[in-house]
Write a protein that holds these residues in place. Structure first.
Motif, PDB file in Angstrom:
ATOM      1  N   GLU A  70      -6.384   4.815  -8.402  1.00 38.45           N
ATOM      2  CA  GLU A  70      -5.269   5.310  -9.225  1.00 38.45           C
ATOM      3  C   GLU A  70      -4.082   4.357  -9.174  1.00 38.45           C
ATOM      4  OE1 GLU A  70      -2.025   8.964  -8.960  1.00 38.45           O
ATOM      5  OE2 GLU A  70      -3.996   9.213  -8.026  1.00 38.45           O
ATOM      6  N   PHE A  71      -3.880   3.714  -8.023  1.00 40.79           N
ATOM      7  CA  PHE A  71      -2.745   2.808  -7.871  1.00 40.79           C
ATOM      8  C   PHE A  71      -3.122   1.350  -8.120  1.00 40.79           C
ATOM      9  CE2 PHE A  71      -1.253   6.616  -5.759  1.00 40.79           C
ATOM     10  CZ  PHE A  71       0.072   6.679  -6.200  1.00 40.79           C
ATOM     11  N   GLY A  72      -4.308   1.130  -8.662  1.00 40.35           N
ATOM     12  CA  GLY A  72      -4.670  -0.207  -9.121  1.00 40.35           C
ATOM     13  C   GLY A  72      -5.465  -1.061  -8.157  1.00 40.35           C
ATOM     14  N   PHE A  73      -5.753  -0.539  -6.979  1.00 38.61           N
ATOM     15  CA  PHE A  73      -6.564  -1.309  -6.031  1.00 38.61           C
ATOM     16  C   PHE A  73      -8.020  -1.324  -6.479  1.00 38.61           C
ATOM     17  CE2 PHE A  73      -2.869  -0.114  -3.535  1.00 38.61           C
ATOM     18  CZ  PHE A  73      -2.572  -1.292  -2.860  1.00 38.61           C
ATOM     19  N   VAL A  74      -8.720  -2.335  -6.025  1.00 38.21           N
ATOM     20  CA  VAL A  74     -10.134  -2.475  -6.354  1.00 38.21           C
ATOM     21  C   VAL A  74     -10.928  -2.486  -5.050  1.00 38.21           C
ATOM     22  CG1 VAL A  74      -9.659  -3.707  -8.488  1.00 38.21           C
ATOM     23  CG2 VAL A  74      -9.978  -5.006  -6.370  1.00 38.21           C
ATOM     24  N   THR A  89       0.807  -1.225   0.000  1.00 38.66           N
ATOM     25  CA  THR A  89       0.000   0.000   0.000  1.00 38.66           C
ATOM     26  C   THR A  89       0.839   1.274   0.000  1.00 38.66           C
ATOM     27  OG1 THR A  89      -0.135   0.180   2.427  1.00 38.66           O
ATOM     28  CG2 THR A  89      -1.793  -1.201   1.336  1.00 38.66           C
ATOM     29  N   LYS A  90       2.157   1.153  -0.003  1.00 39.56           N
ATOM     30  CA  LYS A  90       3.031   2.307   0.249  1.00 39.56           C
ATOM     31  C   LYS A  90       2.728   3.519  -0.624  1.00 39.56           C
ATOM     32  CE  LYS A  90       7.822   3.837   0.679  1.00 39.56           C
ATOM     33  NZ  LYS A  90       7.438   5.204   0.282  1.00 39.56           N
ATOM     34  N   ASN A  91       2.719   3.353  -1.930  1.00 43.33           N
ATOM     35  CA  ASN A  91       2.574   4.508  -2.818  1.00 43.33           C
ATOM     36  C   ASN A  91       1.244   5.212  -2.611  1.00 43.33           C
ATOM     37  OD1 ASN A  91       4.307   2.286  -4.083  1.00 43.33           O
ATOM     38  ND2 ASN A  91       4.977   4.112  -5.181  1.00 43.33           N
ATOM     39  N   ALA A  92       0.185   4.426  -2.453  1.00 44.94           N
ATOM     40  CA  ALA A  92      -1.135   5.015  -2.258  1.00 44.94           C
ATOM     41  C   ALA A  92      -1.237   5.707  -0.902  1.00 44.94           C
ATOM     42  CB  ALA A  92      -2.212   3.944  -2.385  1.00 44.94           C
ATOM     43  N   ALA A 109       2.451  -2.767 -11.117  1.00 43.35           N
ATOM     44  CA  ALA A 109       2.162  -1.517 -11.817  1.00 43.35           C
ATOM     45  C   ALA A 109       3.134  -0.392 -11.478  1.00 43.35           C
ATOM     46  CB  ALA A 109       0.737  -1.073 -11.510  1.00 43.35           C
ATOM     47  N   ILE A 110       3.778  -0.461 -10.315  1.00 42.98           N
ATOM     48  CA  ILE A 110       4.633   0.670  -9.903  1.00 42.98           C
ATOM     49  C   ILE A 110       6.115   0.450 -10.213  1.00 42.98           C
ATOM     50  CG2 ILE A 110       3.031   1.488  -8.142  1.00 42.98           C
ATOM     51  CD1 ILE A 110       6.141  -0.307  -7.024  1.00 42.98           C
ATOM     52  N   ASP A 111       6.478  -0.723 -10.728  1.00 43.28           N
ATOM     53  CA  ASP A 111       7.892  -1.006 -10.982  1.00 43.28           C
ATOM     54  C   ASP A 111       8.119  -1.157 -12.485  1.00 43.28           C
ATOM     55  OD1 ASP A 111      10.483  -2.076 -11.226  1.00 43.28           O
ATOM     56  OD2 ASP A 111      10.340  -3.057  -9.272  1.00 43.28           O
ATOM     57  N   PRO A 112       8.815  -0.212 -13.106  1.00 48.20           N
ATOM     58  CA  PRO A 112       9.042  -0.281 -14.564  1.00 48.20           C
ATOM     59  C   PRO A 112       9.980  -1.410 -14.966  1.00 48.20           C
ATOM     60  CG  PRO A 112      10.283   1.533 -13.613  1.00 48.20           C
ATOM     61  CD  PRO A 112       9.418   1.001 -12.520  1.00 48.20           C
ATOM     62  N   GLY A 113      10.605  -2.054 -13.983  1.00 47.14           N
ATOM     63  CA  GLY A 113      11.543  -3.127 -14.302  1.00 47.14           C
ATOM     64  C   GLY A 113      10.895  -4.483 -14.467  1.00 47.14           C
ATOM     65  N   VAL A 114       9.564  -4.546 -14.276  1.00 46.60           N
ATOM     66  CA  VAL A 114       8.871  -5.832 -14.415  1.00 46.60           C
ATOM     67  C   VAL A 114       7.662  -5.675 -15.321  1.00 46.60           C
ATOM     68  CG1 VAL A 114       9.571  -6.465 -12.068  1.00 46.60           C
ATOM     69  CG2 VAL A 114       7.271  -5.543 -12.463  1.00 46.60           C
ATOM     70  N   GLU A 115       7.127  -6.812 -15.750  1.00 46.24           N
ATOM     71  CA  GLU A 115       5.866  -6.812 -16.484  1.00 46.24           C
ATOM     72  C   GLU A 115       5.048  -8.021 -16.054  1.00 46.24           C
ATOM     73  OE1 GLU A 115       6.633  -8.694 -20.763  1.00 46.24           O
ATOM     74  OE2 GLU A 115       7.933  -6.950 -20.376  1.00 46.24           O
ATOM     75  N   VAL A 116       3.745  -7.885 -16.139  1.00 43.21           N
ATOM     76  CA  VAL A 116       2.851  -8.988 -15.793  1.00 43.21           C
ATOM     77  C   VAL A 116       2.860  -9.994 -16.937  1.00 43.21           C
ATOM     78  CG1 VAL A 116       0.464  -9.654 -15.314  1.00 43.21           C
ATOM     79  CG2 VAL A 116       1.393  -7.535 -14.345  1.00 43.21           C
ATOM     80  N   ALA A 117       3.239 -11.238 -16.591  1.00 42.22           N
ATOM     81  CA  ALA A 117       3.327 -12.286 -17.610  1.00 42.22           C
ATOM     82  C   ALA A 117       2.160 -13.255 -17.539  1.00 42.22           C
ATOM     83  CB  ALA A 117       4.643 -13.051 -17.456  1.00 42.22           C
ATOM     84  N   PRO A 155      13.888 -15.327 -12.238  1.00 41.75           N
ATOM     85  CA  PRO A 155      13.167 -15.178 -13.506  1.00 41.75           C
ATOM     86  C   PRO A 155      11.683 -14.882 -13.367  1.00 41.75           C
ATOM     87  CG  PRO A 155      13.562 -17.497 -13.036  1.00 41.75           C
ATOM     88  CD  PRO A 155      14.279 -16.721 -11.972  1.00 41.75           C
ATOM     89  N   MET A 156      11.105 -15.155 -12.168  1.00 35.40           N
ATOM     90  CA  MET A 156       9.669 -14.949 -11.973  1.00 35.40           C
ATOM     91  C   MET A 156       9.389 -14.609 -10.521  1.00 35.40           C
ATOM     92  SD  MET A 156       7.516 -17.857 -14.053  1.00 35.40           S
ATOM     93  CE  MET A 156       8.655 -19.232 -14.010  1.00 35.40           C
ATOM     94  N   GLY A 157       8.249 -13.941 -10.318  1.00 30.45           N
ATOM     95  CA  GLY A 157       7.798 -13.662  -8.964  1.00 30.45           C
ATOM     96  C   GLY A 157       6.282 -13.590  -8.923  1.00 30.45           C
ATOM     97  N   ILE A 158       5.715 -13.913  -7.774  1.00 28.95           N
ATOM     98  CA  ILE A 158       4.278 -13.787  -7.573  1.00 28.95           C
ATOM     99  C   ILE A 158       4.035 -12.609  -6.644  1.00 28.95           C
ATOM    100  CG2 ILE A 158       2.176 -14.890  -6.729  1.00 28.95           C
ATOM    101  CD1 ILE A 158       3.420 -17.592  -7.374  1.00 28.95           C
ATOM    102  N   VAL A 159       3.330 -11.601  -7.139  1.00 26.53           N
ATOM    103  CA  VAL A 159       3.075 -10.374  -6.386  1.00 26.53           C
ATOM    104  C   VAL A 159       1.631  -9.945  -6.652  1.00 26.53           C
ATOM    105  CG1 VAL A 159       5.500  -9.658  -6.529  1.00 26.53           C
ATOM    106  CG2 VAL A 159       3.876  -8.861  -8.268  1.00 26.53           C
ATOM    107  N   TYR A 160       1.257  -8.819  -6.072  1.00 25.63           N
ATOM    108  CA  TYR A 160      -0.053  -8.234  -6.372  1.00 25.63           C
ATOM    109  C   TYR A 160       0.043  -7.409  -7.657  1.00 25.63           C
ATOM    110  CZ  TYR A 160      -0.722  -9.248  -1.394  1.00 25.63           C
ATOM    111  OH  TYR A 160      -0.777  -9.860  -0.171  1.00 25.63           O
ATOM    112  N   ARG A 161      -1.082  -7.281  -8.331  1.00 22.58           N
ATOM    113  CA  ARG A 161      -1.095  -6.472  -9.550  1.00 22.58           C
ATOM    114  C   ARG A 161      -0.649  -5.036  -9.273  1.00 22.58           C
ATOM    115  NH1 ARG A 161      -3.171  -6.692 -14.616  1.00 22.58           N
ATOM    116  NH2 ARG A 161      -4.414  -8.567 -14.293  1.00 22.58           N
ATOM    117  N   THR A 162      -1.015  -4.488  -8.121  1.00 23.66           N
ATOM    118  CA  THR A 162      -0.654  -3.106  -7.808  1.00 23.66           C
ATOM    119  C   THR A 162       0.854  -2.927  -7.689  1.00 23.66           C
ATOM    120  OG1 THR A 162      -1.005  -3.622  -5.467  1.00 23.66           O
ATOM    121  CG2 THR A 162      -2.820  -2.553  -6.653  1.00 23.66           C
ATOM    122  N   ASP A 163       1.558  -3.944  -7.216  1.00 25.81           N
ATOM    123  CA  ASP A 163       3.020  -3.846  -7.112  1.00 25.81           C
ATOM    124  C   ASP A 163       3.653  -3.881  -8.493  1.00 25.81           C
ATOM    125  OD1 ASP A 163       3.542  -3.965  -4.110  1.00 25.81           O
ATOM    126  OD2 ASP A 163       2.229  -5.685  -4.414  1.00 25.81           O
TER     127      ASP A 163
END
Length: 269
Positions: free
Chosen positions: A259-263, A46-49, A207-215, A197-205
């Motif tokens: 705005e930060f992707g939470f629902v 929740t940090k950014n929000a 969204a805030i890191d340009p170094g990753v993409e949702v696969a 090579p992979m990680g399991i995170v929340y969609r909101t996380d």
């Protein structure tokens, strides 16, 4: 004849007394001001929000919100050990339940604030497409690498990840290959840096890191609904804490979460 030394002496005494009174007044005022400020212990995701909500709340009210972020498990234990806090935001129901059973939150203030989604992220530009089918080959896709997520023994994202992988019949193969992070942001960082090579995170996380993409996105019925409860801490002395909690739930506050992707929080069954 007027004794100027006597006048100057009395003047200095008055100045000294005034300074002492002023200083004493400021000393008395400080705790009252501090009691107005709000200390939030919140799930790392929740940090950014929360930071933006705190800034907006201060602009409106003049009151400061200080926040500390970590895994919900670590924060709940801090509250249990008498760490000062006014509001707790957990990334799952279990750790809020943990505090409620110990009378460490104000039960009437508890609310289900938010929801989220579980995804698999890879380093930006990676062509890997994680296999999330029933009985799929996610473990084999890791090659010599590991899968980063929160420690399933206590970190909410890891608990959700374990439930999802169990539902898909992949947990036994993947478990020995886990990189067990102490928070979702720590897991995200491992992927962003290319250390796994992979990680399991929340969609909101993701969204805030340009170094990753949702696969890949986990099927929503493969894990319990992700719910973020929030509540006032029982030991809170801040008269502004309830106002900030209300602000986070208000339409203006919910716009920031969105705005930060939470629902919105999932509806109780």
């Amino acid at each position: 004849m007027v004794d100027m030394r006597s006048i100057l002496g009395r003047s200095r005494v008055r100045q000294a007394v005034s300074a002492a009174v002023l200083g004493f007044g400021l000393t008395l005022a400080a705790p009252a001001a501090m009691a107005q400020d709000v200390l939030v212990l919140a799930a790392a995701s929740t940090k950014n929000a929360v930071d933006k909500l705190a800034a907006q709340f201060k602009a409106k009210s003049g009151l400061s919100v200080t926040s500390s972020f970590a895994a919900s498990s670590a924060l709940a234990k801090q509250i249990e050990n008498d760490a000062p806090a006014d509001i707790f935001i957990s990334a799952d129901l279990d750790w809020m339940d943990y505090l409620q059973k110990r009378d460490l939150i104000k039960t009437g203030s508890r609310t289900n604030l938010l929801g989220n989604e579980l995804v698999v992220v890879v380093p930006k530009g990676t062509a890997l497409k994680p296999d999330l089918s029933k009985g799929g080959k996610l473990a084999e896709q890791l090659g010599d690498g590991r899968l980063a997520t929160g420690d399933p023994s206590n970190v909410p994202v890891g608990k959700y990840a374990k439930a999802a992988l169990e539902s898909l019949g992949q947990w036994q193969a993947v478990e020995p290959r886990l990189a067990r992070a102490d928070s979702v942001r720590a897991a995200l960082m491992l992927v962003s840096r290319g250390e796994v090579p992979m990680g399991i995170v929340y969609r909101t996380d993701a969204a805030i890191d340009p170094g990753v993409e949702v696969a890949a996105v986990f099927p929503p019925d493969s894990y319990p609904p992700i719910t973020y409860p929030a509540a006032l801490v029982a030991a809170s002395k801040s008269s502004a804490a309830a106002a900030f909690l209300d602000y986070m739930k208000s339409p203006e506050g919910m716009a920031v979460w969105k705005e930060f992707g939470f629902v919105p929080a999932p509806k109780a069954p």
